[in-house]
Design a protein around this motif. Structure first.
Motif, PDB file in Angstrom:
ATOM      1  N   ALA A 109      -0.397   4.984   9.854  1.00 42.04           N
ATOM      2  CA  ALA A 109       0.802   5.442   9.146  1.00 42.04           C
ATOM      3  C   ALA A 109       0.495   5.692   7.679  1.00 42.04           C
ATOM      4  CB  ALA A 109       1.911   4.406   9.293  1.00 42.04           C
ATOM      5  N   LEU A 110      -0.311   4.825   7.082  1.00 43.93           N
ATOM      6  CA  LEU A 110      -0.681   5.008   5.678  1.00 43.93           C
ATOM      7  C   LEU A 110      -1.574   6.227   5.500  1.00 43.93           C
ATOM      8  CD1 LEU A 110      -1.307   1.289   4.704  1.00 43.93           C
ATOM      9  CD2 LEU A 110       0.565   2.750   3.927  1.00 43.93           C
ATOM     10  N   TYR A 111      -2.488   6.464   6.442  1.00 45.96           N
ATOM     11  CA  TYR A 111      -3.311   7.666   6.379  1.00 45.96           C
ATOM     12  C   TYR A 111      -2.434   8.923   6.368  1.00 45.96           C
ATOM     13  CZ  TYR A 111      -7.847   5.387   7.294  1.00 45.96           C
ATOM     14  OH  TYR A 111      -8.992   4.646   7.203  1.00 45.96           O
ATOM     15  N   ALA A 112      -1.507   8.986   7.315  1.00 43.58           N
ATOM     16  CA  ALA A 112      -0.635  10.156   7.410  1.00 43.58           C
ATOM     17  C   ALA A 112       0.175  10.338   6.134  1.00 43.58           C
ATOM     18  CB  ALA A 112       0.294  10.011   8.617  1.00 43.58           C
ATOM     19  N   THR A 113       0.692   9.235   5.606  1.00 42.15           N
ATOM     20  CA  THR A 113       1.493   9.289   4.386  1.00 42.15           C
ATOM     21  C   THR A 113       0.670   9.792   3.205  1.00 42.15           C
ATOM     22  OG1 THR A 113       2.776   7.414   5.213  1.00 42.15           O
ATOM     23  CG2 THR A 113       2.992   7.941   2.874  1.00 42.15           C
ATOM     24  N   ALA A 114      -0.539   9.271   3.072  1.00 40.58           N
ATOM     25  CA  ALA A 114      -1.401   9.687   1.959  1.00 40.58           C
ATOM     26  C   ALA A 114      -1.816  11.149   2.095  1.00 40.58           C
ATOM     27  CB  ALA A 114      -2.635   8.789   1.898  1.00 40.58           C
ATOM     28  N   PHE A 115      -2.128  11.584   3.326  1.00 36.01           N
ATOM     29  CA  PHE A 115      -2.513  12.987   3.531  1.00 36.01           C
ATOM     30  C   PHE A 115      -1.418  13.922   3.042  1.00 36.01           C
ATOM     31  CE2 PHE A 115      -5.454  11.910   7.368  1.00 36.01           C
ATOM     32  CZ  PHE A 115      -6.445  11.526   6.486  1.00 36.01           C
ATOM     33  N   PHE A 116      -0.161  13.572   3.350  1.00 31.16           N
ATOM     34  CA  PHE A 116       0.931  14.435   2.888  1.00 31.16           C
ATOM     35  C   PHE A 116       1.157  14.297   1.386  1.00 31.16           C
ATOM     36  CE2 PHE A 116       5.344  15.026   1.653  1.00 31.16           C
ATOM     37  CZ  PHE A 116       5.526  16.342   2.033  1.00 31.16           C
ATOM     38  N   CYS A 117       1.217  13.071   0.904  1.00 32.18           N
ATOM     39  CA  CYS A 117       1.569  12.821  -0.491  1.00 32.18           C
ATOM     40  C   CYS A 117       0.627  13.521  -1.466  1.00 32.18           C
ATOM     41  CB  CYS A 117       1.566  11.317  -0.763  1.00 32.18           C
ATOM     42  SG  CYS A 117       2.156  10.862  -2.414  1.00 32.18           S
ATOM     43  N   PHE A 118      -0.670  13.571  -1.137  1.00 36.04           N
ATOM     44  CA  PHE A 118      -1.658  14.123  -2.063  1.00 36.04           C
ATOM     45  C   PHE A 118      -2.186  15.492  -1.643  1.00 36.04           C
ATOM     46  CE2 PHE A 118      -2.017   9.435  -2.387  1.00 36.04           C
ATOM     47  CZ  PHE A 118      -1.510   9.306  -3.668  1.00 36.04           C
ATOM     48  N   TYR A 119      -1.508  16.112  -0.671  1.00 39.99           N
ATOM     49  CA  TYR A 119      -1.962  17.427  -0.237  1.00 39.99           C
ATOM     50  C   TYR A 119      -1.739  18.429  -1.365  1.00 39.99           C
ATOM     51  CZ  TYR A 119      -2.933  21.373   2.763  1.00 39.99           C
ATOM     52  OH  TYR A 119      -3.489  22.492   3.304  1.00 39.99           O
ATOM     53  N   PRO A 120      -2.783  19.103  -1.854  1.00 40.69           N
ATOM     54  CA  PRO A 120      -2.683  19.886  -3.106  1.00 40.69           C
ATOM     55  C   PRO A 120      -1.579  20.937  -3.122  1.00 40.69           C
ATOM     56  CG  PRO A 120      -4.982  19.610  -2.492  1.00 40.69           C
ATOM     57  CD  PRO A 120      -4.176  19.073  -1.349  1.00 40.69           C
ATOM     58  N   LEU A 148       0.826  -1.210   0.000  1.00 43.95           N
ATOM     59  CA  LEU A 148       0.000   0.000   0.000  1.00 43.95           C
ATOM     60  C   LEU A 148       0.861   1.262   0.000  1.00 43.95           C
ATOM     61  CD1 LEU A 148      -2.809  -1.070   2.508  1.00 43.95           C
ATOM     62  CD2 LEU A 148      -2.995  -0.818   0.024  1.00 43.95           C
ATOM     63  N   LEU A 149       1.972   1.220   0.742  1.00 45.08           N
ATOM     64  CA  LEU A 149       2.896   2.355   0.713  1.00 45.08           C
ATOM     65  C   LEU A 149       3.443   2.549  -0.697  1.00 45.08           C
ATOM     66  CD1 LEU A 149       4.601   4.565   2.072  1.00 45.08           C
ATOM     67  CD2 LEU A 149       6.299   2.786   2.617  1.00 45.08           C
ATOM     68  N   GLY A 150       3.823   1.460  -1.334  1.00 49.95           N
ATOM     69  CA  GLY A 150       4.294   1.540  -2.719  1.00 49.95           C
ATOM     70  C   GLY A 150       3.231   2.100  -3.645  1.00 49.95           C
ATOM     71  N   ALA A 151       1.969   1.699  -3.421  1.00 54.15           N
ATOM     72  CA  ALA A 151       0.878   2.200  -4.257  1.00 54.15           C
ATOM     73  C   ALA A 151       0.706   3.710  -4.086  1.00 54.15           C
ATOM     74  CB  ALA A 151      -0.422   1.469  -3.910  1.00 54.15           C
ATOM     75  N   ILE A 152       0.810   4.183  -2.843  1.00 49.26           N
ATOM     76  CA  ILE A 152       0.704   5.629  -2.592  1.00 49.26           C
ATOM     77  C   ILE A 152       1.810   6.369  -3.336  1.00 49.26           C
ATOM     78  CG2 ILE A 152       0.998   7.411  -0.814  1.00 49.26           C
ATOM     79  CD1 ILE A 152      -0.399   5.498   1.136  1.00 49.26           C
ATOM     80  N   LEU A 153       3.026   5.845  -3.275  1.00 46.92           N
ATOM     81  CA  LEU A 153       4.153   6.503  -3.932  1.00 46.92           C
ATOM     82  C   LEU A 153       4.015   6.474  -5.451  1.00 46.92           C
ATOM     83  CD1 LEU A 153       7.058   5.135  -1.693  1.00 46.92           C
ATOM     84  CD2 LEU A 153       6.140   7.458  -1.710  1.00 46.92           C
ATOM     85  N   VAL A 154       3.534   5.358  -5.993  1.00 52.32           N
ATOM     86  CA  VAL A 154       3.374   5.257  -7.452  1.00 52.32           C
ATOM     87  C   VAL A 154       2.305   6.219  -7.945  1.00 52.32           C
ATOM     88  CG1 VAL A 154       2.579   3.733  -9.316  1.00 52.32           C
ATOM     89  CG2 VAL A 154       4.233   2.897  -7.643  1.00 52.32           C
ATOM     90  N   VAL A 155       1.169   6.250  -7.249  1.00 49.52           N
ATOM     91  CA  VAL A 155       0.098   7.177  -7.651  1.00 49.52           C
ATOM     92  C   VAL A 155       0.565   8.621  -7.456  1.00 49.52           C
ATOM     93  CG1 VAL A 155      -2.266   7.923  -7.189  1.00 49.52           C
ATOM     94  CG2 VAL A 155      -1.701   5.489  -7.139  1.00 49.52           C
ATOM     95  N   GLY A 156       1.283   8.879  -6.356  1.00 48.41           N
ATOM     96  CA  GLY A 156       1.815  10.217  -6.133  1.00 48.41           C
ATOM     97  C   GLY A 156       2.776  10.634  -7.225  1.00 48.41           C
ATOM     98  N   LEU A 157       3.625   9.701  -7.668  1.00 48.87           N
ATOM     99  CA  LEU A 157       4.546   9.989  -8.768  1.00 48.87           C
ATOM    100  C   LEU A 157       3.789  10.242 -10.063  1.00 48.87           C
ATOM    101  CD1 LEU A 157       7.398  10.146  -9.957  1.00 48.87           C
ATOM    102  CD2 LEU A 157       7.324   7.640 -10.236  1.00 48.87           C
ATOM    103  N   ALA A 158       2.785   9.411 -10.352  1.00 45.76           N
ATOM    104  CA  ALA A 158       2.002   9.582 -11.587  1.00 45.76           C
ATOM    105  C   ALA A 158       1.308  10.940 -11.602  1.00 45.76           C
ATOM    106  CB  ALA A 158       0.988   8.450 -11.714  1.00 45.76           C
ATOM    107  N   LEU A 159       0.727  11.327 -10.467  1.00 42.08           N
ATOM    108  CA  LEU A 159       0.066  12.637 -10.372  1.00 42.08           C
ATOM    109  C   LEU A 159       1.070  13.748 -10.636  1.00 42.08           C
ATOM    110  CD1 LEU A 159      -2.267  14.547  -9.545  1.00 42.08           C
ATOM    111  CD2 LEU A 159      -1.529  14.237  -7.170  1.00 42.08           C
ATOM    112  N   ARG A 160       2.230  13.658 -10.033  1.00 42.57           N
ATOM    113  CA  ARG A 160       3.227  14.714 -10.175  1.00 42.57           C
ATOM    114  C   ARG A 160       3.791  14.786 -11.593  1.00 42.57           C
ATOM    115  NH1 ARG A 160       2.866  13.499  -4.923  1.00 42.57           N
ATOM    116  NH2 ARG A 160       3.588  15.023  -3.351  1.00 42.57           N
ATOM    117  N   LEU A 161       3.966  13.628 -12.235  1.00 41.48           N
ATOM    118  CA  LEU A 161       4.481  13.638 -13.607  1.00 41.48           C
ATOM    119  C   LEU A 161       3.462  14.217 -14.576  1.00 41.48           C
ATOM    120  CD1 LEU A 161       6.340  10.204 -13.797  1.00 41.48           C
ATOM    121  CD2 LEU A 161       7.334  12.485 -13.574  1.00 41.48           C
TER     122      LEU A 161
END
Length: 488
Positions: A128-139, A19-32
């Motif tokens: 931990a995943l909630y906190a990570t996602a909140f930061f990763c996708f914070y606009p 799930l952490l990897g999924a957050i990072l991959v989606v976060g990377l895709a959004l940023r790219l």
């Protein structure tokens, strides 16, 4: 052989990594995808252009200077990073800078996860995943990846400091506190607001480092000061020589203090004092005051550092002579530190960030962007307020250590809030604190029913929480009214 519980724990950890990897991959895709949008978008914010000018000159000459002189107006680390990127990828390759900042942002995301896993009494794997996602996708955090500003790099350094601080209070590791000093220095060389932080942190360590002797507390505090000061000292020596007066990081603290504390500082949005026209601007009044106090001396022969010291003294005199007015201003500035995030909506209205491409649909695009940013911020802040007043731990064996860690995180929040309330506050200044806010929000939502029960079980918890929420809602309502009145 593994027990059933050990097998279950291992499987949950494997799922957590996925799930952490999924957050990072989606976060990377959004940023790219947004990186492609910013292709061809040139920086238009004044601070961006200042950083770019410093970076270009450094890349070409190796000197931290303008065409005319060596300077100390801005901390060096971010312009130097941009300069190195220009040298590797080409002059004014803004997409390369943005790409590097995307990597830094994702590394910060991993750090947020790492911090939360160090406090399992509060953060389960889910929390931990909630906190990570909140930061990763914070606009606004995502958006800052594409501006040539120091926020992304500074947020990374501050998050490393938090990670090392939590590890230190958890284990007492002197290696952790030493590296903490190093990264405080790196953060200070990116944004000068951090350079004073070792002093309150040393006091915090001495008073609250649980379970350790006074000798070890003193050694830990000494190492923090030593490593931070050793890292900063060469730059401070250089600045002092250039400016002919003692300067640690930059020449902005005095003038910023004056802009936030002089006769014509706006009560609301004190940071806009930089746009005050003559003869009421801070510089004109400073020159006039200097000539009255030093007849026959030339103000314009002073270095930027000397002018900065004069501005700081002017501000201190004004504060001492007007304590009531200063208190009212500081209260408003304290609110403005948590104001609605305006950088991207305001820029979009001015056809920045590629919004001119929307043409006739620009108004709808701005409304959509504003809605996403403000709703995300409001959700996070409400979660933080509820989380702060419902903190608890069921593992009483480690309760003291957990509360020290929570106090450490709170002290960092109040350090930034207090400093900017005295000088002047802008919503950009709270963005480096989003990792900590995401941690608190994640801790609340992972078990929100139980946390609400704890919150409403005592008046000492729910009354101040309600006051905070109502107060900030009133302030935001005023902001929205003023913004919609002048936006279009």
């Amino acid at each position: 052989m593994e027990t059933k519980n050990e097998t279950k724990t291992r499987c949950m950890s494997g799922k957590n990594i996925f799930l952490l990897g999924a957050i990072l991959v989606v976060g990377l895709a959004l940023r790219l995808s947004l990186l492609a949008w910013f292709s061809g978008v040139t920086p238009q914010i004044v601070d961006e252009n200042d950083y770019i000018a410093l970076a270009k000159h450094f890349a070409q000459t190796g000197n931290y200077a303008t065409e005319k002189e060596f300077v100390s107006l801005r901390p060096p680390l971010y312009p130097v990073m941009v300069a190195k990127i220009f040298q590797i990828f080409g002059d004014e390759n803004f997409q390369a800078v943005r790409g590097i900042q995307i990597i830094i942002s994702l590394l910060t995301t991993i750090l947020v996860y790492g911090i939360s896993r160090q406090v399992p009494e509060i953060f389960s794997e889910k929390g931990a995943l909630y906190a990570t996602a909140f930061f990763c996708f914070y606009p606004s955090i995502v958006g800052m990846n594409y501006l040539i500003l120091s926020e992304t790099l500074f947020t990374f350094f501050l998050t490393v400091v938090v990670f090392l601080g939590v590890y230190f209070f958890r284990t007492g590791s002197l290696y952790a506190v030493s590296f903490m000093g190093v990264f405080i220095a790196l953060g200070a060389l990116t944004r000068s607001v951090l350079w004073l932080s070792p002093f309150p942190l040393v006091l915090f360590i001495f008073l609250f480092m649980s379970g350790h002797s006074i000798k070890k507390r003193m050694v830990a505090g000494g190492l923090l000061l030593l490593f931070s000061m050793v890292m900063i000292t060469p730059w401070a020596v250089r600045n002092t020589r250039v400016e002919k007066t003692f300067q640690v990081i930059d020449c902005m603290s005095g003038r910023n203090l004056m802009m936030g504390n002089y006769e014509y500082t706006p009560l609301y949005h004190a940071w806009s004092a930089i746009q005050t026209p003559k003869p009421h601007d801070w510089h004109t009044l400073l020159v006039r005051d200097f000539r009255e106090r030093n007849p026959g001396e030339s103000f314009f022969k002073k270095t930027q550092g000397e002018k900065d010291k004069l501005a700081g003294r002017y501000a201190i005199r004004y504060i001492c002579e007007n304590p009531g007015k200063t208190f009212c201003r500081d209260a408003v500035k304290a609110c403005c530190f948590w104001q609605l995030e305006r950088t991207f909506p305001a820029g979009a209205v001015r056809n920045m960030f590629g919004f001119e491409r929307f043409e006739n649909n620009k108004k709808l695009a701005v409304i959509f962007l504003s809605g996403v940013i403000q709703l995300s911020y409001i959700f996070l802040m409400f979660s933080v307020i509820l989380g702060m007043f419902s903190w608890h731990t069921q593992n009483y064996q480690n309760a003291k250590t957990v509360w020290i860690i929570l106090a450490f995180l709170s002290c960092i929040l109040f350090y930034f809030w207090g400093i900017h309330s005295i000088i002047f506050a802008h919503e950009r200044y709270h963005l480096p604190l989003i990792p900590i806010l995401s941690l608190i929000a994640g801790g609340f939502w992972v078990n929100w029913r139980e946390n609400l029960r704890v919150l409403f079980s005592r008046k000492k918890r729910w009354i101040p929480a309600t006051v905070f929420i109502l107060s900030i809602c009133i302030f935001w309502t005023v902001e929205i009214f003023m913004a919609t009145k002048f936006m279009f």
